[in-house]
Design a protein around this motif. Structure first.
Motif, PDB file in Angstrom:
ATOM      1  N   ALA A 121       7.574   1.560  -6.373  1.00  0.00           N
ATOM      2  CA  ALA A 121       8.860   1.187  -6.966  1.00  0.00           C
ATOM      3  C   ALA A 121       9.963   0.963  -5.937  1.00  0.00           C
ATOM      4  O   ALA A 121      11.118   1.294  -6.183  1.00  0.00           O
ATOM      5  N   ASP A 122       9.603   0.362  -4.792  1.00  0.00           N
ATOM      6  CA  ASP A 122      10.620   0.067  -3.788  1.00  0.00           C
ATOM      7  C   ASP A 122      11.001  -1.405  -3.776  1.00  0.00           C
ATOM      8  O   ASP A 122      11.809  -1.836  -2.951  1.00  0.00           O
ATOM      9  N   GLY A 123      10.438  -2.191  -4.683  1.00  0.00           N
ATOM     10  CA  GLY A 123      10.748  -3.615  -4.764  1.00  0.00           C
ATOM     11  C   GLY A 123       9.830  -4.504  -3.971  1.00  0.00           C
ATOM     12  O   GLY A 123       9.908  -5.723  -4.098  1.00  0.00           O
ATOM     13  N   ALA A 124       8.961  -3.941  -3.142  1.00  0.00           N
ATOM     14  CA  ALA A 124       8.034  -4.731  -2.334  1.00  0.00           C
ATOM     15  C   ALA A 124       6.641  -4.685  -2.962  1.00  0.00           C
ATOM     16  O   ALA A 124       6.187  -3.619  -3.390  1.00  0.00           O
ATOM     17  N   PRO A 125       5.930  -5.820  -3.021  1.00  0.00           N
ATOM     18  CA  PRO A 125       4.577  -5.804  -3.582  1.00  0.00           C
ATOM     19  C   PRO A 125       3.602  -5.074  -2.667  1.00  0.00           C
ATOM     20  O   PRO A 125       3.649  -5.220  -1.445  1.00  0.00           O
ATOM     21  N   ASP A 126       2.737  -4.282  -3.271  1.00  0.00           N
ATOM     22  CA  ASP A 126       1.707  -3.538  -2.559  1.00  0.00           C
ATOM     23  C   ASP A 126       0.341  -4.098  -2.944  1.00  0.00           C
ATOM     24  O   ASP A 126       0.197  -4.764  -3.966  1.00  0.00           O
ATOM     25  N   ALA A 127      -0.662  -3.838  -2.111  1.00  0.00           N
ATOM     26  CA  ALA A 127      -2.008  -4.365  -2.348  1.00  0.00           C
ATOM     27  C   ALA A 127      -2.988  -3.214  -2.526  1.00  0.00           C
ATOM     28  O   ALA A 127      -3.005  -2.270  -1.735  1.00  0.00           O
ATOM     29  N   MET A 128      -3.791  -3.299  -3.574  1.00  0.00           N
ATOM     30  CA  MET A 128      -4.878  -2.375  -3.837  1.00  0.00           C
ATOM     31  C   MET A 128      -6.186  -3.152  -3.735  1.00  0.00           C
ATOM     32  O   MET A 128      -6.366  -4.155  -4.432  1.00  0.00           O
ATOM     33  N   ILE A 129      -7.095  -2.696  -2.876  1.00  0.00           N
ATOM     34  CA  ILE A 129      -8.324  -3.437  -2.601  1.00  0.00           C
ATOM     35  C   ILE A 129      -9.528  -2.509  -2.768  1.00  0.00           C
ATOM     36  O   ILE A 129      -9.603  -1.449  -2.130  1.00  0.00           O
ATOM     37  N   ALA A 130     -10.458  -2.908  -3.630  1.00  0.00           N
ATOM     38  CA  ALA A 130     -11.697  -2.157  -3.811  1.00  0.00           C
ATOM     39  C   ALA A 130     -12.681  -2.556  -2.720  1.00  0.00           C
ATOM     40  O   ALA A 130     -12.911  -3.742  -2.488  1.00  0.00           O
ATOM     41  N   CYS A 131     -13.257  -1.558  -2.052  1.00  0.00           N
ATOM     42  CA  CYS A 131     -14.124  -1.798  -0.893  1.00  0.00           C
ATOM     43  C   CYS A 131     -15.545  -1.342  -1.221  1.00  0.00           C
ATOM     44  O   CYS A 131     -15.822  -0.145  -1.328  1.00  0.00           O
ATOM     45  N   VAL A 132     -16.456  -2.316  -1.346  1.00  0.00           N
ATOM     46  CA  VAL A 132     -17.760  -2.060  -1.915  1.00  0.00           C
ATOM     47  C   VAL A 132     -18.676  -1.284  -0.982  1.00  0.00           C
ATOM     48  O   VAL A 132     -19.550  -0.529  -1.445  1.00  0.00           O
ATOM     49  N   ARG A 133     -18.520  -1.436   0.335  1.00  0.00           N
ATOM     50  CA  ARG A 133     -19.427  -0.747   1.254  1.00  0.00           C
ATOM     51  C   ARG A 133     -18.936   0.637   1.664  1.00  0.00           C
ATOM     52  O   ARG A 133     -19.753   1.475   2.057  1.00  0.00           O
ATOM     53  N   SER A 134     -17.655   0.889   1.586  1.00  0.00           N
ATOM     54  CA  SER A 134     -17.165   2.234   1.913  1.00  0.00           C
ATOM     55  C   SER A 134     -16.852   3.054   0.670  1.00  0.00           C
ATOM     56  O   SER A 134     -16.407   4.197   0.769  1.00  0.00           O
ATOM     57  N   ASP A 135     -17.103   2.482  -0.526  1.00  0.00           N
ATOM     58  CA  ASP A 135     -16.899   3.198  -1.789  1.00  0.00           C
ATOM     59  C   ASP A 135     -15.476   3.748  -1.900  1.00  0.00           C
ATOM     60  O   ASP A 135     -15.265   4.898  -2.303  1.00  0.00           O
ATOM     61  N   GLU A 136     -14.508   2.886  -1.588  1.00  0.00           N
ATOM     62  CA  GLU A 136     -13.126   3.349  -1.523  1.00  0.00           C
ATOM     63  C   GLU A 136     -12.163   2.332  -2.114  1.00  0.00           C
ATOM     64  O   GLU A 136     -12.497   1.164  -2.306  1.00  0.00           O
ATOM     65  N   LEU A 137     -10.964   2.834  -2.343  1.00  0.00           N
ATOM     66  CA  LEU A 137      -9.818   1.997  -2.656  1.00  0.00           C
ATOM     67  C   LEU A 137      -8.891   2.002  -1.446  1.00  0.00           C
ATOM     68  O   LEU A 137      -8.445   3.059  -1.010  1.00  0.00           O
ATOM     69  N   SER A 138      -8.624   0.825  -0.872  1.00  0.00           N
ATOM     70  CA  SER A 138      -7.651   0.696   0.204  1.00  0.00           C
ATOM     71  C   SER A 138      -6.298   0.343  -0.395  1.00  0.00           C
ATOM     72  O   SER A 138      -6.198  -0.620  -1.166  1.00  0.00           O
ATOM     73  N   VAL A 139      -5.276   1.097  -0.030  1.00  0.00           N
ATOM     74  CA  VAL A 139      -3.914   0.841  -0.506  1.00  0.00           C
ATOM     75  C   VAL A 139      -3.057   0.436   0.687  1.00  0.00           C
ATOM     76  O   VAL A 139      -2.946   1.182   1.667  1.00  0.00           O
ATOM     77  N   LEU A 140      -2.484  -0.758   0.616  1.00  0.00           N
ATOM     78  CA  LEU A 140      -1.593  -1.256   1.659  1.00  0.00           C
ATOM     79  C   LEU A 140      -0.202  -1.408   1.049  1.00  0.00           C
ATOM     80  O   LEU A 140       0.031  -2.293   0.219  1.00  0.00           O
ATOM     81  N   LEU A 141       0.711  -0.542   1.432  1.00  0.00           N
ATOM     82  CA  LEU A 141       2.061  -0.579   0.877  1.00  0.00           C
ATOM     83  C   LEU A 141       2.877  -1.663   1.571  1.00  0.00           C
ATOM     84  O   LEU A 141       2.902  -1.757   2.806  1.00  0.00           O
ATOM     85  N   GLY A 142       3.558  -2.467   0.765  1.00  0.00           N
ATOM     86  CA  GLY A 142       4.381  -3.530   1.312  1.00  0.00           C
ATOM     87  C   GLY A 142       5.674  -3.010   1.905  1.00  0.00           C
ATOM     88  O   GLY A 142       6.247  -2.024   1.426  1.00  0.00           O
ATOM     89  N   ARG A 143       6.149  -3.679   2.936  1.00  0.00           N
ATOM     90  CA  ARG A 143       7.379  -3.270   3.617  1.00  0.00           C
ATOM     91  C   ARG A 143       8.573  -4.148   3.300  1.00  0.00           C
ATOM     92  O   ARG A 143       9.715  -3.770   3.564  1.00  0.00           O
ATOM     93  N   CYS A 144       8.338  -5.334   2.783  1.00  0.00           N
ATOM     94  CA  CYS A 144       9.417  -6.316   2.642  1.00  0.00           C
ATOM     95  C   CYS A 144       9.973  -6.287   1.230  1.00  0.00           C
ATOM     96  O   CYS A 144       9.318  -6.711   0.276  1.00  0.00           O
ATOM     97  N   VAL A 145      11.199  -5.799   1.087  1.00  0.00           N
ATOM     98  CA  VAL A 145      11.868  -5.772  -0.199  1.00  0.00           C
ATOM     99  C   VAL A 145      12.557  -7.120  -0.399  1.00  0.00           C
ATOM    100  O   VAL A 145      13.310  -7.567   0.475  1.00  0.00           O
ATOM    101  N   PRO A 146      12.308  -7.803  -1.514  1.00  0.00           N
ATOM    102  CA  PRO A 146      12.927  -9.116  -1.728  1.00  0.00           C
ATOM    103  C   PRO A 146      14.439  -9.052  -1.628  1.00  0.00           C
ATOM    104  O   PRO A 146      15.058  -8.039  -1.957  1.00  0.00           O
TER     105      PRO A 146
END
Length: 444
Positions: free
Chosen positions: A361-386
């Motif tokens: 909820a900081d105004g910047a889009p974040d990315a959630m990526i499902a990773c099939v070989r590491s059995d994980e969810l990668s979360v990349l928080l966005g830094r750029c607030v519009p």
């Protein structure tokens, strides 16, 4: 002397006031911070944070499952035949997973309120059991046990939307082995009518819905792995679709996303091409047809793509998950459907499904990526607030210069309420001072 215009009292400023303000503008304009500048393209995301999911995490969907205002995550796990539910904590982090069984080899999950009770439900495409699992949400982050609904041969992708305008969500499913799409009409109570099937290309892997011909009816776009193209099926408004039209893309298209890349009001298509290591961009013509593709290099084995605005310039960008190179390609849009050369961002092993949302909820889009070989969810928080609105940028050119002073002076002289920068309902010398302070502070 008092003047009144537009219901705003205007107190005449001293005669030297305008000259003084313009002199100050000449001194300060060069140093004033500019508005509308792009964020640094090299630092648009924080380093990834990884969360355990099930075996073969493949697809991710986001929504507020428990009504606390924070986005939660559901991940489909192809090898453990289940989905992982991770509750969002509101700051971009997630709690530990909870697993729920579904069908065989689940490859995609979508969220929507299927029964109109205000709680999100989940629907999962199960490739090896030729059906979809329906999990009704209880509103507290938990789900009822699955119910199964028949689909075509090898359902891989699912999209939820109201395709017949009756107010109930329907499901459109891409079936890889039967070379078609199943349309399951929602009955509004979490159940579905019998499927109807519509032909697609060879080995359809992904489906997305959007109005490509501006008739107010949703259409379907399908990525066909085997035939190296995308199928466009125009919706007829009653849940049925017209015959497909095919448009060439790269080799082995694996996923696609829809968005208006050139701001012409028509939806465009971006397809991630697994075998050719690139993304195809097809500009929509507004009538359901697509222009010939343009190709943009990505990483090794692109498996998913999402569109969002990452750098604050108001132009849609693309994020492509590269399953073979364990990273994501950031493609910054420059307008007109063109993109800058890729920048790569590290993810977990074998990134597949990517979804965008503002999870902290900081105004910047974040990315959630499902990773099939590491059995994980990668979360990349966005830094750029519009960029936020910038009141002192009165000429709207995205920069604070002497011309904004001139615009302010003209508004003030005309008695325009927009010049009431101190908000007291009157135009006085204090509005000059308030404008000066806003100018000095710059823009977000």
């Amino acid at each position: 002397m008092h003047r009144r215009r537009a219901n705003v009292a205007v107190l005449g400023a001293p005669a030297f006031e305008g000259a003084l303000v313009l002199a100050l503008a000449c001194v300060l304009a060069a140093a004033a911070p500019a508005a509308g500048q792009r964020c640094d393209p090299g630092g648009l995301f924080e380093a990834q944070v990884r969360y355990a999911a099930g075996d073969g995490a493949d697809c991710v969907a986001l929504g507020d499952l428990d009504g606390d205002g924070d986005l939660d995550v559901v991940v489909s796990n192809r090898y453990s035949d289940d989905v992982s539910v991770l509750r969002g904590l509101g700051d971009g982090t997630f709690g530990p997973q909870r697993r729920l069984p579904v069908g065989a080899f689940p490859l995609c999950v979508a969220l929507g309120d299927l029964d109109g009770d205000g709680a999100l439900d989940a629907m999962v495409a199960n490739e090896f059991s030729d059906d979809c699992s329906v999990l009704m949400g209880r509103g507290d982050g938990t789900f009822e046990p699955q119910r199964r609904v028949a689909a075509g041969g090898g359902p891989l992708s699912i999209a939820l939307a109201d395709v017949d305008g009756d107010g109930a969500l329907d499901a459109v499913v891409a079936n890889v082995f039967s070379d078609d799409c199943s349309v399951l009409m929602g009955l509004g109570d979490g159940t579905f009518g019998p499927q109807r099937r519509f032909d697609a290309g060879d080995y359809p892997l992904a489906v997305a819905l959007g109005d490509l011909d501006a008739d107010g009816v949703l259409d379907a776009v399908v990525a066909n792995l085997g035939s190296g193209d995308v199928s466009v099926l125009l919706g007829l408004g009653d849940g049925a679709f017209g015959p497909q039209r095919r448009f060439a893309v790269g080799q082995a298209p694996y996923a696609l996303a829809l968005g208006d890349l050139n701001a012409d009001g028509a939806l465009d298509v971006v397809a991630a091409n697994f075998q050719s290591g690139d993304a195809s961009v097809l500009m929509g013509l507004g009538d359901g047809a697509l222009a010939a593709q343009q190709r943009v290099a990505a990483g090794f084995e692109p498996a998913s793509v999402a569109l969002g605005e990452f750098n604050g310039d108001g132009v849609l960008d693309a994020l492509v998950a590269n399953s073979g190179s364990n990273d994501a390609s950031l493609l910054l849009g420059v307008g007109g459907g063109a993109f800058e050369p890729q920048r790569r961002v590290a993810t977990g092993l074998g990134p597949r499904g990517v979804t965008l949302a503002d999870v902290n909820a900081d105004g910047a889009p974040d990315a959630m990526i499902a990773c099939v070989r590491s059995d994980e969810l990668s979360v990349l928080l966005g830094r750029c607030v519009p960029n936020q609105p910038c009141p002192p940028d009165l000429d709207g050119d995205g920069a604070l210069t002497i011309f904004d002073y001139l615009a302010f002076q003209n508004l003030f002289d005309a008695g325009d309420a927009q010049a009431d920068f101190d908000g007291d309902g009157r135009l006085t010398i204090f509005d000059f001072l308030a404008f000066q302070n806003a100018f000095d502070a710059g823009c977000p």
